[in-house]
Design a protein around this motif. Structure first.
Motif, PDB file in Angstrom:
ATOM      1  N   GLY A  78      -2.959  -5.819   2.081  1.00  0.00           N
ATOM      2  CA  GLY A  78      -3.873  -6.103   3.323  1.00  0.00           C
ATOM      3  C   GLY A  78      -5.179  -6.799   2.402  1.00  0.00           C
ATOM      4  O   GLY A  78      -5.740  -7.764   2.935  1.00  0.00           O
ATOM      5  N   PHE A  79      -5.649  -6.003   1.476  1.00  0.00           N
ATOM      6  CA  PHE A  79      -6.956  -6.676   0.845  1.00  0.00           C
ATOM      7  C   PHE A  79      -6.648  -8.148   0.068  1.00  0.00           C
ATOM      8  O   PHE A  79      -7.636  -8.789   0.141  1.00  0.00           O
ATOM      9  CB  PHE A  79      -7.431  -5.745  -0.480  1.00  0.00           C
ATOM     10  N   ASP A  89      -4.657  -9.396  10.844  1.00  0.00           N
ATOM     11  CA  ASP A  89      -3.530  -8.868  11.299  1.00  0.00           C
ATOM     12  C   ASP A  89      -3.391  -7.233  10.807  1.00  0.00           C
ATOM     13  O   ASP A  89      -2.964  -7.104   9.650  1.00  0.00           O
ATOM     14  CB  ASP A  89      -2.241  -9.630  11.032  1.00  0.00           C
ATOM     15  N   LEU A  90      -3.462  -6.412  11.522  1.00  0.00           N
ATOM     16  CA  LEU A  90      -3.163  -5.005  10.971  1.00  0.00           C
ATOM     17  C   LEU A  90      -1.877  -4.676  10.594  1.00  0.00           C
ATOM     18  O   LEU A  90      -1.628  -3.786   9.984  1.00  0.00           O
ATOM     19  CB  LEU A  90      -3.346  -3.896  12.397  1.00  0.00           C
ATOM     20  N   ARG A  91      -0.737  -5.589  10.939  1.00  0.00           N
ATOM     21  CA  ARG A  91       0.685  -5.367  10.307  1.00  0.00           C
ATOM     22  C   ARG A  91       0.474  -5.663   8.921  1.00  0.00           C
ATOM     23  O   ARG A  91       1.592  -4.995   8.145  1.00  0.00           O
ATOM     24  CB  ARG A  91       1.495  -6.272  10.980  1.00  0.00           C
ATOM     25  N   LEU A  96       3.998  -0.085   2.577  1.00  0.00           N
ATOM     26  CA  LEU A  96       4.978  -1.193   1.994  1.00  0.00           C
ATOM     27  C   LEU A  96       6.243  -0.342   1.525  1.00  0.00           C
ATOM     28  O   LEU A  96       5.948   0.461   0.672  1.00  0.00           O
ATOM     29  CB  LEU A  96       4.442  -1.902   1.027  1.00  0.00           C
ATOM     30  N   PRO A  97       7.526  -0.595   1.854  1.00  0.00           N
ATOM     31  CA  PRO A  97       8.525   0.135   1.408  1.00  0.00           C
ATOM     32  C   PRO A  97       8.801  -0.279  -0.291  1.00  0.00           C
ATOM     33  O   PRO A  97       8.504  -1.477  -0.550  1.00  0.00           O
ATOM     34  CB  PRO A  97       9.870  -0.552   2.364  1.00  0.00           C
ATOM     35  N   LEU A  98       9.278   0.740  -0.769  1.00  0.00           N
ATOM     36  CA  LEU A  98       8.761   0.616  -2.302  1.00  0.00           C
ATOM     37  C   LEU A  98      10.305   0.354  -2.899  1.00  0.00           C
ATOM     38  O   LEU A  98      10.671   0.036  -4.281  1.00  0.00           O
ATOM     39  CB  LEU A  98       8.355   1.923  -2.976  1.00  0.00           C
ATOM     40  N   GLY A  99      11.650   0.610  -2.215  1.00  0.00           N
ATOM     41  CA  GLY A  99      12.785   0.252  -2.479  1.00  0.00           C
ATOM     42  C   GLY A  99      13.287   1.137  -3.641  1.00  0.00           C
ATOM     43  O   GLY A  99      12.617   2.451  -3.985  1.00  0.00           O
ATOM     44  N   PRO A 130      -9.575  -4.576   9.333  1.00  0.00           N
ATOM     45  CA  PRO A 130      -9.354  -4.288  10.600  1.00  0.00           C
ATOM     46  C   PRO A 130      -8.971  -2.642  10.956  1.00  0.00           C
ATOM     47  O   PRO A 130      -9.257  -2.319  12.125  1.00  0.00           O
ATOM     48  CB  PRO A 130      -8.040  -4.923  11.050  1.00  0.00           C
ATOM     49  N   GLU A 131      -8.699  -2.135   9.772  1.00  0.00           N
ATOM     50  CA  GLU A 131      -8.838  -0.435   9.801  1.00  0.00           C
ATOM     51  C   GLU A 131     -10.053   0.012  10.117  1.00  0.00           C
ATOM     52  O   GLU A 131     -10.242   1.182  10.519  1.00  0.00           O
ATOM     53  CB  GLU A 131      -7.844  -0.138   8.686  1.00  0.00           C
TER      54      GLU A 131
END
Length: 251
Positions: A78-79, A89-91, A96-99, A130-131
């Motif tokens: 995000g940053f 965009d908040l998405r 984040l999935p790390l796998g 946005p957060e």
């Protein structure tokens, strides 16, 4: 100019006066240097995590180490987007999935945010966060100050989760405290998944980093063993943080 815009302008001015010295270029250099050092510390600390550590509890309620680092990686994404002018965009700010390679996935986001902050002209930009607010933008030095605070505290979170005794140097802690004392202590801290909890009281004779932790709802005495893991808490000392001016960035 309507009253809402006037209030927004006054708020911007207040934040700038509280967080920034007159020389903004100097302020940017300082906060970016501190931020870079603390983000690098999170990588170094995570290099000590074994396979079982990723399921350990952390000082962040309801997050084990994998969930915390997933959050940290999402915030880097995000940053990085915000530094490039596209963070609204908040998405982009979601965990984040790390796998199968959590450390490798985290390193990639560190490289991304490092590169984004290093781009020419970033110091003069306004960041969408946005957060924090959907209606206003933040000067780069203020936004990266928030990032610096986040990763100073998350470095401690990660270290405690894997049983390491770590805290930043007093100069870093003092800089983090200046930001921590201005983070609103409101209902957002009581929301599920909030990174910070309501502030705790702290002893006046506590060090600056103890005061940072208390301001953000952490207990300096927290250990993974006390949080319910089956393993006893380890108390290995971790090497002191490198001085920010000596940190070389190589994600």
């Amino acid at each position: 100019m309507g009253p809402n815009q006037r209030f927004k302008n006054e708020l911007d001015t207040l934040i700038d006066q509280q967080l920034l010295p007159e020389d903004r270029e100097s302020a940017w250099t300082a906060v970016w240097t501190y931020d870079r050092a603390m983000v690098l510390e999170t990588v170094r600390i995570l290099e000590h995590a074994g396979p079982a550590d990723w399921a350990h509890p952390t000082p962040c309620a309801d997050w084990d180490l994998r969930a915390l680092v997933s959050h940290m990686a999402g915030q880097h994404r995000g940053f990085a987007a915000a530094a490039a002018g596209g963070g609204a965009d908040l998405r982009l700010w979601q965990p984040l999935p790390l796998g199968d390679d959590p450390l490798g996935a985290y390193r990639a986001t560190v490289a991304s945010v490092s590169g984004a902050f290093a781009q020419p002209g970033v110091a003069a930009r306004q960041f969408d966060l946005p957060e924090i607010s959907r209606s206003r933008r933040f000067p780069a030095v203020v936004a990266v100050g928030f990032h610096f605070l986040d990763y100073t505290v998350h470095a401690w979170d990660v270290a405690r989760a894997i049983g390491l005794d770590w805290e930043p140097g007093d100069d870093v802690a003092a800089a983090a405290l200046a930001v921590a004392l201005r983070v609103p202590d409101d209902e957002r801290r009581r929301a599920p998944g909030a990174a910070f909890r309501p502030a705790r009281s702290s002893a006046e004779d506590g060090g600056p980093f103890d005061r940072v932790l208390a301001a953000l709802g952490r207990s300096p005495a927290w250990t993974a063993g006390a949080a319910g893991t089956d393993e006893p808490a380890r108390t290995r000392r971790y090497p002191a943080a490198v001085p920010p001016e000596a940190a070389e960035w190589s994600p």
